[in-house]
Design a protein around this motif. Structure first.
Motif, PDB file in Angstrom:
ATOM      1  N   GLU A   1       0.825  -1.210   0.000  1.00  0.00           N
ATOM      2  CA  GLU A   1       0.000   0.000   0.000  1.00  0.00           C
ATOM      3  C   GLU A   1       0.862   1.264   0.000  1.00  0.00           C
ATOM      4  OE1 GLU A   1      -3.998   1.777   2.072  1.00  0.00           O
ATOM      5  OE2 GLU A   1      -2.679   0.543   3.337  1.00  0.00           O
ATOM      6  N   ILE A   2       1.906   1.271   0.794  1.00  0.00           N
ATOM      7  CA  ILE A   2       2.776   2.454   0.847  1.00  0.00           C
ATOM      8  C   ILE A   2       3.501   2.635  -0.487  1.00  0.00           C
ATOM      9  CG2 ILE A   2       4.786   3.487   1.983  1.00  0.00           C
ATOM     10  CD1 ILE A   2       3.872   2.005   4.555  1.00  0.00           C
ATOM     11  N   ALA A   3       3.983   1.526  -1.055  1.00  0.00           N
ATOM     12  CA  ALA A   3       4.665   1.617  -2.350  1.00  0.00           C
ATOM     13  C   ALA A   3       3.720   2.146  -3.431  1.00  0.00           C
ATOM     14  CB  ALA A   3       5.217   0.249  -2.745  1.00  0.00           C
ATOM     15  N   GLY A   4       2.500   1.596  -3.479  1.00  0.00           N
ATOM     16  CA  GLY A   4       1.557   1.984  -4.514  1.00  0.00           C
ATOM     17  C   GLY A   4       0.975   3.373  -4.337  1.00  0.00           C
ATOM     18  N   SER A   5       0.953   3.862  -3.086  1.00  0.00           N
ATOM     19  CA  SER A   5       0.347   5.173  -2.813  1.00  0.00           C
ATOM     20  C   SER A   5       1.359   6.305  -2.764  1.00  0.00           C
ATOM     21  CB  SER A   5      -0.413   5.133  -1.479  1.00  0.00           C
ATOM     22  OG  SER A   5      -1.459   4.198  -1.511  1.00  0.00           O
ATOM     23  N   GLU A   6       2.569   6.002  -2.277  1.00  0.00           N
ATOM     24  CA  GLU A   6       3.545   7.061  -2.022  1.00  0.00           C
ATOM     25  C   GLU A   6       4.850   6.895  -2.795  1.00  0.00           C
ATOM     26  OE1 GLU A   6       2.871   9.689  -0.368  1.00  0.00           O
ATOM     27  OE2 GLU A   6       1.079   9.166   0.772  1.00  0.00           O
ATOM     28  N   GLY A   7       5.029   5.755  -3.479  1.00  0.00           N
ATOM     29  CA  GLY A   7       6.270   5.550  -4.218  1.00  0.00           C
ATOM     30  C   GLY A   7       7.468   5.286  -3.337  1.00  0.00           C
ATOM     31  N   ILE A   8       7.232   4.789  -2.131  1.00  0.00           N
ATOM     32  CA  ILE A   8       8.310   4.484  -1.185  1.00  0.00           C
ATOM     33  C   ILE A   8       8.258   2.997  -0.868  1.00  0.00           C
ATOM     34  CG2 ILE A   8       9.331   4.988   1.068  1.00  0.00           C
ATOM     35  CD1 ILE A   8       7.689   7.609   1.041  1.00  0.00           C
ATOM     36  N   LEU A   9       9.362   2.290  -1.113  1.00  0.00           N
ATOM     37  CA  LEU A   9       9.408   0.854  -0.832  1.00  0.00           C
ATOM     38  C   LEU A   9      10.009   0.652   0.563  1.00  0.00           C
ATOM     39  CD1 LEU A   9       8.746  -1.917  -1.925  1.00  0.00           C
ATOM     40  CD2 LEU A   9      11.021  -2.004  -2.943  1.00  0.00           C
ATOM     41  N   VAL A  10       9.135   0.575   1.552  1.00  0.00           N
ATOM     42  CA  VAL A  10       9.597   0.456   2.936  1.00  0.00           C
ATOM     43  C   VAL A  10       9.900  -1.000   3.271  1.00  0.00           C
ATOM     44  CG1 VAL A  10       8.245   2.463   3.653  1.00  0.00           C
ATOM     45  CG2 VAL A  10       7.267   0.166   3.914  1.00  0.00           C
ATOM     46  N   ALA A  11      10.696  -1.207   4.301  1.00  0.00           N
ATOM     47  CA  ALA A  11      10.907  -2.533   4.856  1.00  0.00           C
ATOM     48  C   ALA A  11       9.631  -2.988   5.556  1.00  0.00           C
ATOM     49  CB  ALA A  11      12.065  -2.501   5.846  1.00  0.00           C
ATOM     50  N   PRO A  12       9.455  -4.283   5.783  1.00  0.00           N
ATOM     51  CA  PRO A  12       8.281  -4.740   6.534  1.00  0.00           C
ATOM     52  C   PRO A  12       8.166  -4.079   7.905  1.00  0.00           C
ATOM     53  CG  PRO A  12       9.353  -6.594   5.470  1.00  0.00           C
ATOM     54  CD  PRO A  12      10.256  -5.418   5.272  1.00  0.00           C
ATOM     55  N   GLU A  13       9.302  -3.727   8.500  1.00  0.00           N
ATOM     56  CA  GLU A  13       9.264  -3.021   9.786  1.00  0.00           C
ATOM     57  C   GLU A  13       8.584  -1.662   9.629  1.00  0.00           C
ATOM     58  OE1 GLU A  13      12.884  -5.762   9.898  1.00  0.00           O
ATOM     59  OE2 GLU A  13      11.866  -4.500   8.425  1.00  0.00           O
ATOM     60  N   GLY A  14       8.864  -0.981   8.512  1.00  0.00           N
ATOM     61  CA  GLY A  14       8.213   0.291   8.241  1.00  0.00           C
ATOM     62  C   GLY A  14       6.729   0.124   7.972  1.00  0.00           C
TER      63      GLY A  14
END
Length: 392
Positions: free
Chosen positions: A341-354
């Motif tokens: 969801e974060i990648a698709g909405s904000e363009g940020i590929l966070v770690a699972p911790e994020g």
């Protein structure tokens, strides 16, 4: 007067439980009085000006006066720190969270916040004349230790769970570290590290909070957050908590800045988010066990959250209590969904911790513990690229 050769206000070490002082000129792990973490102290006062921030240095070392390295020549840096605080506009609009921000630690060297702690710890190891270090790791700390030891010319040994994604082992080996794989979790790696350190007296154990200086590197997160928010802190900080060093360190930074008059006493509520597979702090917070010393956890897609027996448990709980914070857990699927969801909405590929902190935030908003209009800061502690094989 601070000089080029002595540019730190580092004053000494003391036991986090009883306050007994330890000679900072000697090599220490944790306190032998109470078997608790040692905390670094500084000669801080209300008249200490922000002018001592080195604004020409765009790394975490701009706060060198509040770090324990005494001689600038011993600094081992790869450009860590000063990571951005990003507004999450799309997610904010979708969930009616108008003041939603993320501090993205994936932009550090070796792709995680571990660079901060290991930069300072390896710098101090160099200053103390150490030649060999060992660390048990869930993944990212091993890569960071390996990189900074390579830069410093210090031998590195990394012990990690065998199930850790291969990329974490490969990066350590590329930096020239010796890698040992162990069945189990980071707690099992820690037992082997302790045994090896006892057998080889010239090897220094860099385990989380079992030496005093990784905490000091992590506390630069707190200084940066304050500076990036123009010395007006957010209302809530949501943090992924495994060993808990970052959570403790940010709180330590805030207290230091209060002592210097840099910020006011209104501090954020600190929220610890854990994996449902491994949630010892949540159990302690809810009174489901006496403490985490015998907690049995399982592996998680968020490697850094699979810490069943955190050595800094007392300090984590103290931080949550002092900040009127809370602790909660999220599922594996919630983390994976959060990454997407974060990648698709904000363009940020966070770690699972994020992604865990995002899932945790939504739960706390739903229960009303966090108000939608509050200024909210999420911490993404690492890059999602290292975890891709476990997410898909």
């Amino acid at each position: 007067m601070l000089t080029l050769e002595c540019y730190s206000l580092f004053h000494g070490l003391q036991c986090s439980k009883c306050g007994q002082e330890y000679d900072p000129q000697e090599i220490h792990t944790f306190s032998n009085c109470c078997n608790k973490p040692l905390i670094a102290n500084y000669g801080l006062g209300s008249g200490f000006s922000k002018m001592y921030i080195d604004r020409h240095d765009n790394t975490m070392w701009r706060y060198h006066t509040m770090l324990p390295v005494l001689n600038k020549k011993n600094k081992v840096s790869l450009g860590e720190g000063m990571t951005p605080v990003l507004p999450l506009h799309s997610l904010g609009r979708k969930y009616a969270l108008p003041q939603l921000f993320l501090k993205d630690e994936s932009l550090n060297p070796t792709g995680s916040f571990k660079a901060r702690g290991l930069s300072v710890a390896v710098s101090k190891a160099k200053e103390m004349g150490l030649r060999s270090c060992i660390v048990p790791t869930a993944g990212n700390a091993g890569g960071a230790l390996s990189a900074y030891c390579a830069k410093a010319g210090i031998e590195a040994t990394v012990i990690m769970p065998r199930h850790t994604p291969k990329i974490f082992r490969q990066e350590c080996e590329l930096y020239g570290a010796r890698v040992i794989l162990v069945e189990g979790l980071i707690s099992d790696c820690g037992k082997l590290a302790k045994t090896m350190q006892q057998q080889q007296s010239d090897v220094f154990d860099m385990s989380t909070l079992k030496e005093p200086y990784r905490l000091e590197g992590k506390k630069t997160l707190g200084y940066e957050i304050a500076e990036q928010y123009n010395w007006q802190l957010p209302d809530v900080i949501v943090y992924p908590t495994g060993g808990g060093t970052g959570l403790i360190a940010i709180w330590k930074a805030f207290k230091e800045m209060i002592a210097m008059g840099w910020i006011e006493h209104k501090l954020p509520r600190m929220i610890a988010v854990q994996a449902e597979n491994c949630q010892p702090i949540v159990y302690s917070w809810k009174g489901l066990h006496e403490n985490a010393s015998h907690y049995k956890g399982a592996a998680s897609v968020a490697n850094g959250l699979a810490v069943p027996n955190p050595f800094g448990e007392d300090l984590i709980i103290e931080t949550l209590l002092q900040s009127s914070g809370s602790a909660l857990s999220v599922t594996e699927q919630e983390m994976i969904s959060g990454v997407k969801e974060i990648a698709g909405s904000e363009g940020i590929l966070v770690a699972p911790e994020g992604a865990a902190v995002w899932a945790g935030l939504l739960k706390l908003v739903k229960t009303g513990f966090i108000d939608r209009d509050e200024k909210i800061l999420l911490l993404n502690t690492g890059s999602g690229y290292k975890y891709l094989e476990n997410i898909f």
